[in-house]
Design an enzyme around this catalytic site. Structure first.
Site, PDB file in Angstrom:
ATOM      1  N   GLU A   1     -32.319 -10.174   6.848  1.00 41.76           N
ATOM      2  CA  GLU A   1     -32.692  -9.345   5.707  1.00 41.76           C
ATOM      3  C   GLU A   1     -31.592  -8.372   5.305  1.00 41.76           C
ATOM      4  O   GLU A   1     -31.264  -8.254   4.123  1.00 41.76           O
ATOM      5  CB  GLU A   1     -33.979  -8.556   6.040  1.00 41.76           C
TER       6      GLU A   1
ATOM      7  N   HIS B   1       0.889  -1.167   0.000  1.00 38.11           N
ATOM      8  CA  HIS B   1       0.000   0.000   0.000  1.00 38.11           C
ATOM      9  C   HIS B   1       0.923   1.212   0.000  1.00 38.11           C
ATOM     10  O   HIS B   1       1.968   1.200   0.657  1.00 38.11           O
ATOM     11  CB  HIS B   1      -0.875  -0.042   1.269  1.00 38.11           C
TER      12      HIS B   1
HETATM   13  N1  LIG Z   1      -5.134  -6.282   5.535  1.00 37.56           N
HETATM   14  C1  LIG Z   1      -5.140  -6.499   4.228  1.00 37.56           C
HETATM   15  O1  LIG Z   1      -5.697  -7.482   3.764  1.00 37.56           O
HETATM   16  C2  LIG Z   1      -4.412  -5.569   3.279  1.00 37.56           C
HETATM   17  C3  LIG Z   1      -4.757  -5.546   1.902  1.00 37.56           C
HETATM   18  C4  LIG Z   1      -3.966  -4.799   1.025  1.00 37.56           C
HETATM   19  C5  LIG Z   1      -2.872  -4.080   1.505  1.00 37.56           C
HETATM   20  N2  LIG Z   1      -2.604  -4.112   2.845  1.00 37.56           N
HETATM   21  C6  LIG Z   1      -1.416  -3.398   3.322  1.00 37.56           C
HETATM   22  O2  LIG Z   1      -0.501  -4.377   3.804  1.00 37.56           O
HETATM   23  C7  LIG Z   1       0.272  -3.838   4.877  1.00 37.56           C
HETATM   24  C8  LIG Z   1       0.118  -4.717   6.102  1.00 37.56           C
HETATM   25  O3  LIG Z   1      -1.234  -4.686   6.530  1.00 37.56           O
HETATM   26  P1  LIG Z   1      -1.842  -5.915   7.321  1.00 37.56           P
HETATM   27  O4  LIG Z   1      -3.295  -5.645   7.521  1.00 37.56           O
HETATM   28  O5  LIG Z   1      -1.386  -7.182   6.677  1.00 37.56           O
HETATM   29  O6  LIG Z   1      -1.073  -5.725   8.697  1.00 37.56           O
HETATM   30  P2  LIG Z   1      -1.371  -6.468  10.085  1.00 37.56           P
HETATM   31  O7  LIG Z   1      -2.056  -5.521  10.996  1.00 37.56           O
HETATM   32  O8  LIG Z   1      -2.008  -7.788   9.857  1.00 37.56           O
HETATM   33  O9  LIG Z   1       0.142  -6.667  10.594  1.00 37.56           O
HETATM   34  C9  LIG Z   1       0.397  -7.478  11.630  1.00 37.56           C
HETATM   35  C10 LIG Z   1       1.879  -7.826  11.653  1.00 37.56           C
HETATM   36  O10 LIG Z   1       2.641  -6.662  11.935  1.00 37.56           O
HETATM   37  C11 LIG Z   1       3.347  -6.875  13.148  1.00 37.56           C
HETATM   38  N3  LIG Z   1       3.312  -5.645  13.946  1.00 37.56           N
HETATM   39  C12 LIG Z   1       2.242  -5.098  14.551  1.00 37.56           C
HETATM   40  N4  LIG Z   1       2.599  -4.016  15.250  1.00 37.56           N
HETATM   41  C13 LIG Z   1       3.929  -3.900  15.093  1.00 37.56           C
HETATM   42  C14 LIG Z   1       4.894  -2.986  15.584  1.00 37.56           C
HETATM   43  N5  LIG Z   1       4.553  -1.969  16.389  1.00 37.56           N
HETATM   44  N6  LIG Z   1       6.176  -3.157  15.176  1.00 37.56           N
HETATM   45  C15 LIG Z   1       6.523  -4.153  14.352  1.00 37.56           C
HETATM   46  N7  LIG Z   1       5.664  -5.072  13.883  1.00 37.56           N
HETATM   47  C16 LIG Z   1       4.386  -4.928  14.243  1.00 37.56           C
HETATM   48  C17 LIG Z   1       2.604  -7.992  13.875  1.00 37.56           C
HETATM   49  O11 LIG Z   1       3.468  -8.683  14.723  1.00 37.56           O
HETATM   50  C18 LIG Z   1       2.138  -8.848  12.726  1.00 37.56           C
HETATM   51  O12 LIG Z   1       3.134  -9.745  12.329  1.00 37.56           O
HETATM   52  C19 LIG Z   1      -0.248  -2.415   5.076  1.00 37.56           C
HETATM   53  O13 LIG Z   1       0.556  -1.570   4.303  1.00 37.56           O
HETATM   54  C20 LIG Z   1      -1.663  -2.466   4.512  1.00 37.56           C
HETATM   55  O14 LIG Z   1      -2.156  -1.214   4.080  1.00 37.56           O
HETATM   56  C21 LIG Z   1      -3.335  -4.828   3.735  1.00 37.56           C
HETATM   57 MG   LIG Z   2      -6.221  -0.321   2.519  1.00 41.49          MG
END
Ligand SMILES: NC(=O)c1ccc[n+]([C@@H]2O[C@H](COP(=O)([O-])OP(=O)(O)OC[C@H]3O[C@@H](n4cnc5c(N)ncnc54)[C@H](O)[C@@H]3O)[C@@H](O)[C@H]2O)c1
Ligand SMILES: [Mg+2]
Ligand SMILES: CC(C)(O)[C@@H](O)C(=O)O
Ligand SMILES: [Mg+2]
Length: 335
Positions: free
Chosen positions: A230, A111
């Protein structure tokens, strides 16, 4: 006519540009787990980098990885992929990535937030590119294991090697996205459209539309269980038909009464006022005001997220869902 988007599929992408590279996946959450597993199953050399030996670490071990601390993953990596929360990325970049990365290592994002809003300032020697799946992480993994792939957007921000796009397409192939199709975009377009989509439709819009309809019926004295089926539960079935057959197919699948009511009352409820608010939401994203507000919220410990989640968990909608859970589970197709 508007220029048609450039779309890449499996034939346009090769894993060759990254097959001998060490790929550090930072984070093992929604996208991190899906990417690490898909890239590994595609035969690529993945190392998982994590901050703490917590739940993500345990999950990665359970999935057969040997996770290491972020700085150790970064030191070995040719390609560093940021799959940690957007608000965390700049701190991890500043404290763990930038001081430890090999000169010229690639910085990859799912992203564009941190690059577009200039929260991370990458070294000019690094290729900076993005592969942004247009779907949740669990679906990225699920589709891949079933032979498919979630479509994605690719973009290049910095390209000192001249090979950034080939590598972006290789990553997209590795996670299964080119099995579907990948559209070329910019960090600006991806960031702004992704935020707009999740706020007005996918996350905020759809949820509030369903909740408002549910509450209206309940306030009018109808049974919450009836209102839930619904206005919330049936949404999946209707959206599944839209996914398979478009709006035309969905309109064919419903009664003429629903067609007439839908075609007239839909526009009455979602009217020009709502469109004006959508434009306002877009403007707030484009001006950077939303980013500013979100950074401030995060710096205050995300109180609005905490309150919002608590309110929803305790809402009548969720209480009703918990009551209906067994019926919903029993009714799911068995194969
Ligand atoms: N969620 C989605 O399906 C999705 C879809 C498209 C793009 N994105 C992008 O992907 C990226 C990751 O999003 P996500 O939803 O997979 O993240 P997430 O919230 O699932 O990330 C969790 C991971 O990050 C680690 N983490 C959490 N806090 C932390 C910290 N303070 N320091 C270091 N590590 C930490 C956790 O240990 C875990 O491994 C973002 O840039 C998001 O915009 C996400
Ligand atoms: Mg997003
Ligand atoms: C899955 C979404 C909503 O598409 C993604 O953009 C996110 O931020 O989680
Ligand atoms: Mg999205």
């Amino acid at each position: 006519m508007k220029k048609l988007a450039k779309i890449y599929t499996d034939q346009d992408a090769s894993l060759d540009p990254i097959k001998d590279k060490k790929i550090a996946v930072l984070g093992y959450g929604n996208q991190g787990r899906a990417w690490a597993l898909n890239l590994r199953d595609s035969g690529l050399n993945v190392i998982v980098g994590l901050e703490r030996e917590g739940n993500s670490w345990k999950q990665a071990v359970q999935d057969g990885f040997q996770p290491v601390h972020t700085e150790d993953a970064v030191k070995q990596a040719d390609i560093i992929i940021f799959l940690i929360p957007d608000m965390v990325q700049r701190y991890v970049y500043r404290e763990k990535v930038q001081p430890n990365m090999k000169e010229g290592a690639d910085l990859v994002f799912a992203h564009g937030f941190n690059i577009h809003y200039k929260l991370i300032d990458p070294p000019s020697t690094s290729d900076v590119y993005m592969v942004a799946p247009k779907g949740p992480g669990a679906t990225v993994r699920d589709f891949y294991t079933k032979g498919g792939g979630v479509p994605a957007l690719v973009a290049v921000q910095q390209n000192p090697s001249g090979k950034a796009m080939e590598k972006a397409l290789a990553i997209a192939k590795g996670i299964g996205a080119t099995r579907a199709g990948v559209i070329e975009t910019t960090f600006k377009e991806e960031t702004e459209t992704d935020l707009f989509g999740e706020q007005t439709t996918l996350v905020g819009g759809v949820m509030e539309l369903m909740r408002s309809a549910f509450r209206t019926l309940v306030e009018l004295g109808y049974q919450p269980e009836v209102a839930y089926f619904e206005t919330i539960n049936e949404m999946k079935m209707i959206v599944d038909i839209i996914y398979e057959k478009g709006f035309t197919g969905m309109l064919k699948a419903v009664s003429d009464t629903a067609k007439y009511g839908g075609l007239t009352v839909g526009k009455f409820v979602i009217n020009e006022e709502v469109r004006k608010r959508m434009l306002e939401a877009a403007e707030k994203i484009r001006s950077g005001k939303f980013a500013e507000e979100w950074i401030e919220e995060y710096n205050r410990g995300s109180p609005t997220i905490k309150e919002g989640l608590e309110e929803i968990e305790n809402s009548l909608e969720e209480q009703t869902r918990r009551r209906l859970k067994e019926i919903i589970e029993r009714g799911k197709p068995k194969s």
